[in-house]
Design a protein around this motif. Structure first.
Motif, PDB file in Angstrom:
ATOM      1  N   PHE A  54     -56.410 -97.734  -8.472  1.00 50.08           N
ATOM      2  CA  PHE A  54     -57.640 -97.325  -7.804  1.00 50.08           C
ATOM      3  C   PHE A  54     -57.452 -97.227  -6.289  1.00 50.08           C
ATOM      4  N   HIS A  55     -56.608 -98.079  -5.723  1.00 50.99           N
ATOM      5  CA  HIS A  55     -56.409 -98.122  -4.276  1.00 50.99           C
ATOM      6  C   HIS A  55     -55.274 -97.225  -3.786  1.00 50.99           C
ATOM      7  N   ARG A  56     -54.642 -96.488  -4.686  1.00 48.61           N
ATOM      8  CA  ARG A  56     -53.581 -95.566  -4.272  1.00 48.61           C
ATOM      9  C   ARG A  56     -54.190 -94.245  -3.819  1.00 48.61           C
ATOM     10  N   GLN A  57     -53.558 -93.593  -2.855  1.00 44.09           N
ATOM     11  CA  GLN A  57     -54.038 -92.317  -2.335  1.00 44.09           C
ATOM     12  C   GLN A  57     -53.465 -91.128  -3.101  1.00 44.09           C
ATOM     13  N   ASP A  58     -52.193 -91.201  -3.442  1.00 44.59           N
ATOM     14  CA  ASP A  58     -51.528 -90.070  -4.083  1.00 44.59           C
ATOM     15  C   ASP A  58     -52.020 -89.894  -5.518  1.00 44.59           C
ATOM     16  N   PRO A  59     -52.516 -88.699  -5.891  1.00 44.37           N
ATOM     17  CA  PRO A  59     -53.047 -88.514  -7.247  1.00 44.37           C
ATOM     18  C   PRO A  59     -51.985 -88.654  -8.344  1.00 44.37           C
ATOM     19  N   ASN A  60     -50.737 -88.276  -8.039  1.00 45.53           N
ATOM     20  CA  ASN A  60     -49.662 -88.440  -9.020  1.00 45.53           C
ATOM     21  C   ASN A  60     -49.409 -89.921  -9.309  1.00 45.53           C
ATOM     22  N   THR A  61     -49.359 -90.719  -8.252  1.00 46.66           N
ATOM     23  CA  THR A  61     -49.143 -92.157  -8.405  1.00 46.66           C
ATOM     24  C   THR A  61     -50.305 -92.783  -9.168  1.00 46.66           C
ATOM     25  N   LYS A  62     -51.515 -92.426  -8.765  1.00 48.51           N
ATOM     26  CA  LYS A  62     -52.720 -92.949  -9.415  1.00 48.51           C
ATOM     27  C   LYS A  62     -52.685 -92.632 -10.910  1.00 48.51           C
ATOM     28  N   ASP A  63     -52.338 -91.390 -11.241  1.00 47.90           N
ATOM     29  CA  ASP A  63     -52.337 -90.971 -12.639  1.00 47.90           C
ATOM     30  C   ASP A  63     -51.222 -91.661 -13.429  1.00 47.90           C
ATOM     31  N   PHE A  64     -50.046 -91.801 -12.805  1.00 45.61           N
ATOM     32  CA  PHE A  64     -48.939 -92.476 -13.483  1.00 45.61           C
ATOM     33  C   PHE A  64     -49.306 -93.926 -13.816  1.00 45.61           C
ATOM     34  N   LEU A  65     -49.909 -94.632 -12.877  1.00 42.90           N
ATOM     35  CA  LEU A  65     -50.274 -96.029 -13.096  1.00 42.90           C
ATOM     36  C   LEU A  65     -51.376 -96.157 -14.150  1.00 42.90           C
ATOM     37  N   ASN A  66     -52.360 -95.253 -14.124  1.00 40.02           N
ATOM     38  CA  ASN A  66     -53.403 -95.268 -15.141  1.00 40.02           C
ATOM     39  C   ASN A  66     -52.843 -94.922 -16.518  1.00 40.02           C
ATOM     40  N   PHE A  67     -51.916 -93.964 -16.552  1.00 38.80           N
ATOM     41  CA  PHE A  67     -51.241 -93.610 -17.805  1.00 38.80           C
ATOM     42  C   PHE A  67     -50.498 -94.824 -18.369  1.00 38.80           C
ATOM     43  N   THR A  68     -49.779 -95.539 -17.508  1.00 36.42           N
ATOM     44  CA  THR A  68     -49.024 -96.715 -17.927  1.00 36.42           C
ATOM     45  C   THR A  68     -49.952 -97.797 -18.468  1.00 36.42           C
ATOM     46  N   ALA A  69     -51.090 -98.004 -17.799  1.00 36.92           N
ATOM     47  CA  ALA A  69     -52.063 -99.003 -18.252  1.00 36.92           C
ATOM     48  C   ALA A  69     -52.638 -98.641 -19.616  1.00 36.92           C
ATOM     49  N   LYS A  70     -52.985 -97.375 -19.789  1.00 37.35           N
ATOM     50  CA  LYS A  70     -53.575 -96.937 -21.063  1.00 37.35           C
ATOM     51  C   LYS A  70     -52.558 -97.042 -22.193  1.00 37.35           C
ATOM     52  N   LEU A  71     -51.326 -96.673 -21.897  1.00 35.62           N
ATOM     53  CA  LEU A  71     -50.269 -96.771 -22.904  1.00 35.62           C
ATOM     54  C   LEU A  71     -50.049 -98.222 -23.321  1.00 35.62           C
ATOM     55  N   GLN A  72     -50.090 -99.125 -22.357  1.00 34.74           N
ATOM     56  CA  GLN A  72     -49.819-100.533 -22.618  1.00 34.74           C
ATOM     57  C   GLN A  72     -50.830-101.158 -23.580  1.00 34.74           C
ATOM     58  N   GLU A  73     -52.049-100.677 -23.577  1.00 38.04           N
ATOM     59  CA  GLU A  73     -53.076-101.265 -24.445  1.00 38.04           C
ATOM     60  C   GLU A  73     -53.408-100.388 -25.653  1.00 38.04           C
ATOM     61  N   THR A  74     -52.573 -99.403 -25.938  1.00 40.38           N
ATOM     62  CA  THR A  74     -52.801 -98.509 -27.065  1.00 40.38           C
ATOM     63  C   THR A  74     -51.603 -98.552 -28.011  1.00 40.38           C
ATOM     64  N   PRO A  75     -51.708 -99.203 -29.145  1.00 42.43           N
ATOM     65  CA  PRO A  75     -52.809-100.048 -29.592  1.00 42.43           C
ATOM     66  C   PRO A  75     -52.730-101.425 -28.922  1.00 42.43           C
ATOM     67  N   ASN A  76     -53.780-102.207 -29.082  1.00 44.39           N
ATOM     68  CA  ASN A  76     -53.858-103.519 -28.454  1.00 44.39           C
ATOM     69  C   ASN A  76     -53.130-104.548 -29.331  1.00 44.39           C
ATOM     70  N   LEU A  77     -51.852-104.733 -29.062  1.00 44.74           N
ATOM     71  CA  LEU A  77     -51.050-105.644 -29.882  1.00 44.74           C
ATOM     72  C   LEU A  77     -51.402-107.104 -29.648  1.00 44.74           C
ATOM     73  N   TRP A  78     -51.987-107.419 -28.483  1.00 49.35           N
ATOM     74  CA  TRP A  78     -52.381-108.811 -28.225  1.00 49.35           C
ATOM     75  C   TRP A  78     -53.427-109.249 -29.244  1.00 49.35           C
ATOM     76  N   ASP A  79     -54.407-108.383 -29.490  1.00 53.40           N
ATOM     77  CA  ASP A  79     -55.436-108.711 -30.485  1.00 53.40           C
ATOM     78  C   ASP A  79     -54.891-108.632 -31.907  1.00 53.40           C
ATOM     79  N   MET A  80     -54.065-107.635 -32.151  1.00 47.57           N
ATOM     80  CA  MET A  80     -53.564-107.418 -33.501  1.00 47.57           C
ATOM     81  C   MET A  80     -52.720-108.587 -33.994  1.00 47.57           C
ATOM     82  N   PHE A  81     -51.855-109.103 -33.127  1.00 43.29           N
ATOM     83  CA  PHE A  81     -50.946-110.177 -33.529  1.00 43.29           C
ATOM     84  C   PHE A  81     -51.402-111.551 -33.058  1.00 43.29           C
ATOM     85  N   LYS A  82     -52.532-111.597 -32.317  1.00 36.87           N
ATOM     86  CA  LYS A  82     -53.070-112.867 -31.822  1.00 36.87           C
ATOM     87  C   LYS A  82     -52.043-113.633 -30.986  1.00 36.87           C
ATOM     88  N   GLU A  83     -51.320-112.900 -30.160  1.00 35.56           N
ATOM     89  CA  GLU A  83     -50.312-113.484 -29.266  1.00 35.56           C
ATOM     90  C   GLU A  83     -50.754-113.283 -27.818  1.00 35.56           C
TER      91      GLU A  83
END
Length: 199
Positions: A54-83
C-alpha cells in the motif's frame, strides 16, 4: 519489471533471506549456481505484505507484492492443516549453464529435508511454469490444486498482463506430515472449491 528506482523487492527478499531457511549452490570459482529461497509463513504475512504494498509508489512493485500476498493465501493452508506456520519454497532458480543437471531438484529436496528437520509439518511450493512443477513432482510433492494464473492479478494489473503458453496456471504442491487427523487430499479438494477464494 523495471525496478531500478524501487528497492522494495530487494527489501522483501532480504527479509525472506534473514529467516535463514534459504539454500544456495556455489560453483568452483565461488559464483552462485542456484538458489532456493524458502520461508516459514504465518497467516499474518499476507496482511503485512499488503500493508507494505500500500505504501509503495511504483505500480509494478505494488502489484507484484499484492500478487504475492494473494498467492500465499490461496488456498489457505494454515486453516486447512491447522498449522501456525507453513514452510514455503518461494523461489527456485539455477543459472543457465547449470540447468538440466538435477541442481534445482537437489536444492528443493534439501530444503524439504531441512524443513522437516526443523519441525515444520507442511511444505508448500507454488509452481507457475512447467519447469517448477517438474521439480515439485521430482521431489514427490502432491499437487493439491490448480487454478488460472490470471485470477491472481491485482487491481493495477501491470505485473501479470495475461497468461502465456508457459504460465497459464498456478499449481500448489504440498507435502504434509501431520499425525492423527491428516486430511485426505481428495476429501479436501471435494470439500473446498478453491476458485471461489480467488476474485
Amino acid at each position: 519489471m523495471n525496478l531500478n528506482d524501487d528497492r522494495s523487492i530487494d527489501e522483501y527478499l532480504v527479509n525472506l533471506l534473514r529467516q535463514g531457511n534459504s539454500l544456495f549452490a556455489k560453483t568452483e570459482d565461488d559464483r552462485v549456481a542456484g538458489i532456493c529461497v524458502s520461508y516459514a509463513s504465518s497467516p499474518v504475512d499476507p496482511r503485512k505484505l499488503r500493508n507494505y504494498a500500500f505504501h509503495r509508489q511504483d505500480p509494478n512493485t505494488k502489484d507484484f507484492l499484492n500478487f504475492t500476498a494473494k498467492l500465499q493465501e490461496t488456498p489457505n493452508l494454515w486453516d486447512m492443516f491447522k498449522e501456525p506456520k507453513i514452510y514455503e519454497i518461494k523461489m527456485l532458480t539455477v543459472i543457465p549453464e547449470y540447468r538440466r543437471q538435477g541442481l534445482a531438484v537437489m536444492l528443493a529436496e534439501k530444503s524439504i529435508a531441512q524443513a522437516f528437520d526443523q519441525g515444520y509439518k507442511v511444505i508448500r511450493m507454488d509452481c507457475i511454469n512447467q519447469y517448477d512443477f517438474k521439480v515439485a513432482e521430482s521431489c514427490m510433492l502432491n499437487c493439491l490444486t490448480r487454478f488460472p494464473l490470471h485470477k491472481l492479478r491485482g487491481t493495477n494489473k501491470p505485473y501479470i498482463k495475461q497468461s502465456s503458453k508457459y504460465n497459464r496456471f498456478v499449481r500448489v504442491y504440498v507435502e504434509a506430515r501431520i499425525q492423527g487427523d491428516e486430511p485426505d487430499t481428495t476429501r479436501v479438494r471435494q470439500r473446498q472449491h478453491f476458485e471461489s477464494f480467488i476474485e
